[in-house]
Design a protein around this motif. Structure first.
Motif, PDB file in Angstrom:
ATOM      1  N   ASN A   1      96.474  18.957  58.554  1.00  0.00           N
ATOM      2  CA  ASN A   1      96.283  17.522  58.330  1.00  0.00           C
ATOM      3  C   ASN A   1      94.867  17.232  57.844  1.00  0.00           C
ATOM      4  O   ASN A   1      94.659  16.443  56.914  1.00  0.00           O
ATOM      5  N   ILE A   2      93.886  17.864  58.492  1.00  0.00           N
ATOM      6  CA  ILE A   2      92.484  17.633  58.139  1.00  0.00           C
ATOM      7  C   ILE A   2      92.220  18.038  56.692  1.00  0.00           C
ATOM      8  O   ILE A   2      91.574  17.309  55.929  1.00  0.00           O
ATOM      9  N   VAL A   3      92.740  19.190  56.300  1.00  0.00           N
ATOM     10  CA  VAL A   3      92.525  19.675  54.928  1.00  0.00           C
ATOM     11  C   VAL A   3      93.173  18.736  53.913  1.00  0.00           C
ATOM     12  O   VAL A   3      92.539  18.299  52.948  1.00  0.00           O
ATOM     13  N   ALA A   4      94.455  18.410  54.132  1.00  0.00           N
ATOM     14  CA  ALA A   4      95.177  17.567  53.176  1.00  0.00           C
ATOM     15  C   ALA A   4      94.595  16.149  53.125  1.00  0.00           C
ATOM     16  O   ALA A   4      94.417  15.576  52.043  1.00  0.00           O
ATOM     17  N   ALA A   5      94.286  15.588  54.287  1.00  0.00           N
ATOM     18  CA  ALA A   5      93.804  14.211  54.335  1.00  0.00           C
ATOM     19  C   ALA A   5      92.369  14.079  53.832  1.00  0.00           C
ATOM     20  O   ALA A   5      91.983  13.015  53.335  1.00  0.00           O
ATOM     21  N   THR A   6      91.573  15.146  53.944  1.00  0.00           N
ATOM     22  CA  THR A   6      90.202  15.086  53.438  1.00  0.00           C
ATOM     23  C   THR A   6      90.196  14.857  51.939  1.00  0.00           C
ATOM     24  O   THR A   6      89.453  14.003  51.422  1.00  0.00           O
ATOM     25  N   TYR A   7      91.028  15.589  51.221  1.00  0.00           N
ATOM     26  CA  TYR A   7      91.073  15.407  49.765  1.00  0.00           C
ATOM     27  C   TYR A   7      91.604  14.024  49.409  1.00  0.00           C
ATOM     28  O   TYR A   7      91.027  13.323  48.551  1.00  0.00           O
ATOM     29  N   SER A   8      92.705  13.614  50.041  1.00  0.00           N
ATOM     30  CA  SER A   8      93.288  12.303  49.730  1.00  0.00           C
ATOM     31  C   SER A   8      92.300  11.179  50.029  1.00  0.00           C
ATOM     32  O   SER A   8      92.183  10.224  49.261  1.00  0.00           O
ATOM     33  N   THR A   9      91.579  11.289  51.150  1.00  0.00           N
ATOM     34  CA  THR A   9      90.588  10.275  51.503  1.00  0.00           C
ATOM     35  C   THR A   9      89.489  10.205  50.458  1.00  0.00           C
ATOM     36  O   THR A   9      89.073   9.110  50.048  1.00  0.00           O
ATOM     37  N   TRP A  10      89.007  11.361  50.031  1.00  0.00           N
ATOM     38  CA  TRP A  10      87.955  11.403  49.016  1.00  0.00           C
ATOM     39  C   TRP A  10      88.415  10.731  47.732  1.00  0.00           C
ATOM     40  O   TRP A  10      87.677   9.927  47.134  1.00  0.00           O
TER      41      TRP A  10
END
Length: 243
Positions: free
Chosen positions: A46-55
């Protein structure tokens, strides 16, 4: 093969601002992962996927931080507390599956009026929703966005597109706190998490791009309803599929 499936899940969920935690957990359960590994592995993905989407959402100035702050203020401590607790797997799957199916039905049946104005988000309501979703996300290893999104859309606190942009940073923050709580409780991720994380990142990059460029408000709502329904069915039917 398992990495490819993680990438596909991440792609599908990222189109609507989600990280894929529920489907990650269902896939790991089907692949006979150790229960001790499942929750921290899902949270790291979740952290990996959401970090990119958030950016990407933040770079496009799509994240309404004014709406997000009270949700996060209530959800983060609740997610940390939830991470300390180890929930019975069967109870989690049944309860979460039913909730996701209900949320999918509400989104699928509900009608969004073109040009309808979003309602303002009351502070008490934001704190109540944030705390509840944060606790559930910490308990289950789900970032919480998949619960937050139907609430925001149904209450008209945000449009489907705005909801996607709000969900990504919400998932990121809650997953970090949930992972810290799970680590404190003695749970450790799979040794192959780095490989699954790379696959999830590739899927998130493609899925977020698709969601931003090609999905309309109506399509985003329908896609989210379909994803909620699939995740709910996965959790409810998985014990029978494995027998």
């Amino acid at each position: 093969m398992l990495s490819v499936l993680f990438a596909v899940i991440s792609l599908l969920y990222a189109t609507v601002g989600q990280a894929g935690g529920t489907a990650f957990l269902a896939l790991m359960a089907f692949a006979s992962f150790s229960p001790v590994e499942m929750r921290p592995t899902a949270l790291l993905l979740n952290i990996v996927a959401a970090t990119y989407s958030t950016w990407l959402f933040n770079r496009g100035r799509l994240v309404d931080w004014t709406k997000l702050r009270p949700l996060l203020a209530a959800s983060l401590p609740a997610a940390l507390v939830g991470g300390f607790i180890v929930l019975d797997a069967h109870l989690y799957k049944a309860f979460t599956g039913v909730v996701l199916l209900l949320a999918a039905a509400i989104l699928a049946v509900g009608h969004v009026r073109q040009g309808a104005q979003d309602r303002s988000m009351p502070l008490r309501g934001a704190f109540a929703v944030g705390a509840t979703v944060g606790l559930v996300s910490g308990l289950t290893g789900v970032g919480g966005g998949i619960f937050l999104a139907p609430i925001l859309i149904t209450l008209r606190w945000a449009s489907p597109k705005q909801t996607a942009a709000l969900s990504a940073p919400f998932i990121l923050a809650n997953s970090v706190l949930g992972f810290l709580g799970a680590a404190y409780a003695g749970q450790t991720p799979s040794e192959q998490t780095w490989l699954y994380a790379l696959a999830a990142l590739v899927g998130a990059m493609l899925g977020t791009l698709i969601g931003l460029r090609w999905l309309s408000e109506r399509m985003t709502r329908c896609a989210l309803a379909a994803i909620l329904g699939m995740a709910g069915l996965q959790l409810l039917l998985l014990p029978y599929l494995r027998t």
